[in-house]
Design an enzyme around this catalytic site. Sequence first.
Site, mmCIF file in Angstrom:
data_model
loop_
_atom_site.group_PDB
_atom_site.id
_atom_site.type_symbol
_atom_site.label_atom_id
_atom_site.label_comp_id
_atom_site.label_asym_id
_atom_site.label_seq_id
_atom_site.Cartn_x
_atom_site.Cartn_y
_atom_site.Cartn_z
ATOM 1 N N HIS C 155 -14.054 6.873 -0.342
ATOM 2 C CA HIS C 155 -14.128 6.416 -1.667
ATOM 3 C C HIS C 155 -12.888 6.053 -2.359
ATOM 4 O O HIS C 155 -12.906 6.233 -3.617
ATOM 5 C CB HIS C 155 -15.355 6.958 -2.472
ATOM 6 C CG HIS C 155 -16.314 7.282 -1.523
ATOM 7 N ND1 HIS C 155 -17.750 6.304 -1.967
ATOM 8 C CD2 HIS C 155 -16.854 8.340 -1.148
ATOM 9 C CE1 HIS C 155 -18.630 6.914 -1.217
ATOM 10 N NE2 HIS C 155 -18.368 8.030 -0.679
ATOM 11 N N SER C 276 11.542 -9.073 -6.030
ATOM 12 C CA SER C 276 10.972 -10.090 -6.950
ATOM 13 C C SER C 276 11.914 -11.228 -7.517
ATOM 14 O O SER C 276 13.144 -10.763 -7.553
ATOM 15 C CB SER C 276 10.213 -9.424 -8.019
ATOM 16 O OG SER C 276 10.242 -10.251 -9.343
ATOM 17 N N LYS C 282 11.679 -4.503 -8.392
ATOM 18 C CA LYS C 282 10.522 -4.548 -7.583
ATOM 19 C C LYS C 282 10.991 -4.405 -6.120
ATOM 20 O O LYS C 282 11.916 -4.833 -5.667
ATOM 21 C CB LYS C 282 9.689 -5.657 -7.674
ATOM 22 C CG LYS C 282 8.890 -5.833 -9.164
ATOM 23 C CD LYS C 282 7.978 -4.738 -9.176
ATOM 24 C CE LYS C 282 6.827 -5.041 -8.194
ATOM 25 N NZ LYS C 282 5.926 -6.341 -8.606
ATOM 26 N N GLU C 289 0.919 -7.060 2.690
ATOM 27 C CA GLU C 289 -0.044 -7.738 1.976
ATOM 28 C C GLU C 289 -0.481 -9.091 2.980
ATOM 29 O O GLU C 289 -1.389 -9.756 2.906
ATOM 30 C CB GLU C 289 0.702 -8.304 0.728
ATOM 31 C CG GLU C 289 0.783 -7.219 -0.229
ATOM 32 C CD GLU C 289 1.569 -7.479 -1.725
ATOM 33 O OE1 GLU C 289 0.832 -8.019 -2.547
ATOM 34 O OE2 GLU C 289 2.782 -7.612 -1.394
#
Lengths: 458, 458, 458, 458
Positions: C155, C276, C282, C289
């Site tokens: 969870h 980025s 970043k 992803e």
Amino acid sequence: MTLWGGRFEKKINPDAWQLNSSLEVDHRLAEEDVRGSLAWAKALRDAKVLDENDYKQISTGLLQIQKEFEEGSFEFLENDEDIHSAVERRLGQLIGSSAGKLHSGRSRNDQVATDFRLWAIRAIDQLVNLFRELQVVFVDRAESDFGVILPGYTHTQRAQPILLSHWWLAHFWAFQRDIERLQETLQRTSVLPLGSGAVAGTTFPIDRAELAKELGFEKVAPNSIDAVADRDFVAEVLFCVALAGVHLSRLSEAVILFSSTEFGFFTLDDTFSTGSSLMPQKKNPDLFELGRGKSGKLIGLLCGFMTTLKGLPSAYDKDLQEDKAALFNAYDTIRTLLPALKGALQTLHLNPERMSAALDDSLFATDLADYLVERGVPFRHAHELVGQAVRIAEKEGIHLSKVPFQQYRELDEHFEEDLYQVFNPWRSIERRNAFGGTAPEAVREQLRLARQICSLTE
Amino acid sequence: MTLWGGRFEKKINPDAWQLNSSLEVDHRLAEEDVRGSLAWAKALRDAKVLDENDYKQISTGLLQIQKEFEEGSFEFLENDEDIHSAVERRLGQLIGSSAGKLHSGRSRNDQVATDFRLWAIRAIDQLVNLFRELQVVFVDRAESDFGVILPGYTHTQRAQPILLSHWWLAHFWAFQRDIERLQETLQRTSVLPLGSGAVAGTTFPIDRAELAKELGFEKVAPNSIDAVADRDFVAEVLFCVALAGVHLSRLSEAVILFSSTEFGFFTLDDTFSTGSSLMPQKKNPDLFELGRGKSGKLIGLLCGFMTTLKGLPSAYDKDLQEDKAALFNAYDTIRTLLPALKGALQTLHLNPERMSAALDDSLFATDLADYLVERGVPFRHAHELVGQAVRIAEKEGIHLSKVPFQQYRELDEHFEEDLYQVFNPWRSIERRNAFGGTAPEAVREQLRLARQICSLTE
Amino acid sequence: MTLWGGRFEKKINPDAWQLNSSLEVDHRLAEEDVRGSLAWAKALRDAKVLDENDYKQISTGLLQIQKEFEEGSFEFLENDEDIHSAVERRLGQLIGSSAGKLHSGRSRNDQVATDFRLWAIRAIDQLVNLFRELQVVFVDRAESDFGVILPGYTHTQRAQPILLSHWWLAHFWAFQRDIERLQETLQRTSVLPLGSGAVAGTTFPIDRAELAKELGFEKVAPNSIDAVADRDFVAEVLFCVALAGVHLSRLSEAVILFSSTEFGFFTLDDTFSTGSSLMPQKKNPDLFELGRGKSGKLIGLLCGFMTTLKGLPSAYDKDLQEDKAALFNAYDTIRTLLPALKGALQTLHLNPERMSAALDDSLFATDLADYLVERGVPFRHAHELVGQAVRIAEKEGIHLSKVPFQQYRELDEHFEEDLYQVFNPWRSIERRNAFGGTAPEAVREQLRLARQICSLTE
Amino acid sequence: MTLWGGRFEKKINPDAWQLNSSLEVDHRLAEEDVRGSLAWAKALRDAKVLDENDYKQISTGLLQIQKEFEEGSFEFLENDEDIHSAVERRLGQLIGSSAGKLHSGRSRNDQVATDFRLWAIRAIDQLVNLFRELQVVFVDRAESDFGVILPGYTHTQRAQPILLSHWWLAHFWAFQRDIERLQETLQRTSVLPLGSGAVAGTTFPIDRAELAKELGFEKVAPNSIDAVADRDFVAEVLFCVALAGVHLSRLSEAVILFSSTEFGFFTLDDTFSTGSSLMPQKKNPDLFELGRGKSGKLIGLLCGFMTTLKGLPSAYDKDLQEDKAALFNAYDTIRTLLPALKGALQTLHLNPERMSAALDDSLFATDLADYLVERGVPFRHAHELVGQAVRIAEKEGIHLSKVPFQQYRELDEHFEEDLYQVFNPWRSIERRNAFGGTAPEAVREQLRLARQICSLTE
């Protein structure tokens, strides 16, 4: 009853309970839950976690619960969260506090995975039987309808004459693949998760190999994290069923077409067709339309569940609870479809004269080209020549077999008077005698293989 | 009872009946079926197909049936094929043979389409309300949590400081689109099929405009073939709900992350979370996991139904019967999810100190680049310079705000001592003041718009 | 060039050509088309349909074409309809009219099915290799990271301590199932359609068993209608790849979480991460992803193709042409994803101290309950007691291990001073020593099995 | 070139680059990227971030790039990561370091969302035009084919006579809904993300309303987090296109059936049909099969993209990059399908005598029941009586109109000699004159509405 209240100060909200409770769906695992618990109790005793006395009480209580499920006398309470809680709650009512010892070293994570795999193993078996029974219908029809000829279609256009038996058997092989897939899925379903605890394994010295044997699993899950998170078997069965649904849909579509007034090859038996509330003359192939329509849902169930699975990190998450509604739905769909479709196919009436009438001359165009090939004309040129003959026939509005010899001869000198012999369905069929072809001999061989498969695996 | 037995010699087979009967699903249309029949009876009377006496008997009987449904006293019989047959059967019991006049000029094809559209119109309305209530939660939280700052994330990596209110409102706008879509769907749902007969139109001089008015439809279906075959409205609602499910899933995923010990931004209230049967310490975000998981199913329902639709020729086919189970399932899913998620969001506890602690110096890197831009450095070069500063900080294991001025100066002469002022979350937030940005003023404006929308449409 | 112009008076319209032509997609079957034609020519010669001279010309021409494909010198013409037409057209240019003899007894229906199965057999092999290489990464990491402990999650909440090696191996087993499925698919892919003609079989005495041997197929399709219509193998490979995509997505999601600043367990290597364009600080897990995102597409490809298949009657229809774009797309996706993800996992940096710091006391709550169970407390009661201890600790804002003995004793008399020994990750891990658990010994056994699998099948 | 290298010590790995680079797909946004950048440069100047000189350089450079794209002379480099990097790289080559000022206050997150929305707005417009052109074909055919009668089908069984014009218009309305949906989608697509930065908004005082006007957007995105993460418009267009695909599939299926030899209602023109490589006589409806088959893919694209979307937390994640390949694929599919199907429908030849011959007596069974209803028999009883007449006719192998009057009279006394007048297609059609029915007058009214819609919106 919940199994986890200790650390919480306040009770769960009713809307939250409504969403969270899964009893409405998972009560179907009642029998498996008891079986799993009986085996777990035994394993705990063997591991000396339970003494003989506790074990006896627990197993006696569980057998009583099993009986209650069988007799339909088990009473669920409103605050049973799921089947596991309900069983443990009832066990407590029956034997008191030793009931609380059953869940030692076990988590609902490995428990539910075990219950559901037990259920799936049986479901796979029953699905295989259902498809096998359908295959027997194809074999029976292939035998009883031997000798009936109809056009084979490609692009929903008449292509070449085939034996109806050959057409029935085409469907046999599709479902044979479905059965093989289901059977292969079994080896990845029959894997014991119990003893994996919540995620890290169990702390008690459980003999999982023995536990697997007790419950009839073929293998033991080798990694506790994977064991509680793996629902591949659900996706696999959903896929097998969805692809079988595709086969049912293609078959249904064909039967619907062949039962139309325009084709007129099949007539549905009254006992397996329906009428219209408005139009008194209608006799509709509803069952086959449902066979076609419901296979859309089966694809949706597969796709929906894979989407749910895809959205998770590794390990157990509550999203996995969606597995059961999806698989139950798919299973029930097949269980309702198959007997009806089976009966409808068995009772289907043939109109051989309509099939025969559909064997127009154009179906022998390939044979006519082959005729030229055998006389030395390169196929590509032969194809072109026959194409021209077709054009002539169409223009003059006559059949290909009525084009005068003179005109054939003008097209190419390889045409001889015997060319008209090609316009014969039996000749055409008998020539397609390589393995897998529609010639009677080849179809008999196919039928032999099909019969073998049915009895071998039954 | 079936409505079509006349031309059949033999009764339908039990397996076929089992598959064909749809009462288990379509009994939910009971109320709509009676409403539709009442209006149809009136239309038949206006068209002089029913005389006043028949009309009175029929409408009295139907009202009685309506009452029985409301009171739960209506008794279905085992051989009721569907809700339409059940109602007509009961009408016959109540008023005798004039019941047989009700179906004049009507077919189940237009009847079921009408019933289901009536149901869908109400369902859309209720879905809009549910999503609206969720929006109100976002507005309320945006107000009450105003001033709380946390990192905004992209790629699940900290990006720039934002107001928590801004984050809540981001979800507001997603559901606003869902509501708009549902409302637009209404105009294609609120179209009357009744009076289309089976496929070709009705033979009686029915005033369909009047009939539409009576039943509350906005338009009359302009083509009878399309009217009985069109299930676009079902696909549309399924799509709206599936995309809303995507929004629920993305929201849920974010809440799950923010409620993890590692993020620690949110703490779920005891009343909206659950525990573990094995691990006494666990407090699990089950509701949000179900919010995430069930949206997979919603996509599957859409995809499955479109697949079924796609497999048809034009006009009515029995496959269309699959429409109801799909839409009921999607609707019920939202009806169960929304109240629970709403409550869970309302009661969510914040840990502002954890959010604040997460605002590390790296979040101001863009501000530092902007600092240089304002001093004339082209952005691309500024980006490069700050990237090098980040590298220095990482190498030396210090925060960006602790890199000595000397080193900044070595990187570029545009750095001045005041550079350290950029490491301030409020400054960073306040500067993003263009419309739609996270600056307090811009968020207040956004909140005003959101509040307006909620009250305007309520 | 088309292969079917004979009967047509007018040429095909350009828009129709544009839609109908499939060369843009099926040119990837060039090599397989030539291989299939070489074998067919040989079979025709053996069946005495081609004489030795024609055979030699044809096979020499085909070998020349093969060379042109290999060298990239083959020139497609604008009016090549598909790869089969292009090859036959080129053969005609090279050897003249005997080229027209090659298509004797063959149809594009069995030809394209044969080409595509040849391609798929190779693709399955390469997919298995790619997944095997990924498995080796898990095995390697499990070995080199042995001894590192982190929390196991359920969870997305901390559950119990586990070995990182155990976590790596959890992924190993998921891909093991993918490999098994792909391998099983092979037996239903390696089935020869050639010799089935358009639908009814071939008219020439072709030895199909010999032909299968020549082309490396394991079986001969037993029914010509099924042979030209069956695309189960495409759906199967799409399913295998989509489910492997689900595993990639779950793995990616976990890596993304563990690479967040908040978790901080993993740091991506610079060579396998991106930045980025705006935010200089970043470091984004773009590759993971994409691993997560692209698996959505893979599910869509499966679902889309099954939807297309479902919409057909039995036998060959042009819709089947959609099979290639779908499978090529899925295959290319895996071919691009795997090497990048493999490298990213191999170079992943660990932060063991962050993992260690995440092992807070609550993770030992199960161990504390087990402590009581061993002292005779029924598990359910022990769970309740520890839940109360958790509540006390939370209320007082202290760790579970800091709750004074006095308070434990007040909860239950079975608590002794040695209770504090449970707050030890190694102790916790070592106790989970049943097969499949996270104890070092059990994980070593697992690793042995995994290593065995990799070498056995390589 | 990457736009984010600063903080990285090492270069990206080639496999990672291969996966990460999106130029192969997003180069189609070239024109939009330049348009967006031109507007952004202007906004930066208005906000005083760019001085007049920089602005002039940048806009001149961008216009030059625009020209290069138009002329096809723009050269991509191997290390261009995406279209945005390529444009900025080229701008640097053209105007030097001031190019680096363009990206101030902008992120690729809002930039790509803007570009893609600009593209989608145009695509929606073109899709609407394509469907409108198809509608015009239906209107034209409805006019030119007026008076032709054929059976209307339900369940693929003959139901009642209809006008062919009515059948054409049934398809008109389906595509009308598709157009409406696409147009409604526009308002949620035409929303400006630019000025949202990476996630938190832009730091420069950009006038976003002005920027929206400049780029032709109707609204400004009200929340920066939502603005960079929202891909609802992609899912919406994919849904609209997939449902239009369903309509194309249903139409195609009907045309395929009607073009079969068995139905024989339609004959495809040579210019819009294809043949067989083996069977010289074949004339296949390949285009319609592709229309049917490709709509499976369209559903898959929708489902796949929604699955990807569902798997995300809120805010921007790289997974969103999958949006473009999906939408481009769907758009291209429609662009290829529509012109071909349009032409095929326009050139379709009718065989009115075959349609006429299909109007067998059973199609008037409803009329016969209505005959009784008009004479006072309750419809349900009338339906039963006609059902019995059908049975008699079937048993004796005669048409319903050939059942002797005597036998009708035995069934029910309401039958009079004039009953035989119902067996007349024109009579049957003319009686279905309520709005939406198949009577000539009603169809003319429908045609008027359809024509109005086409011209109103064109």
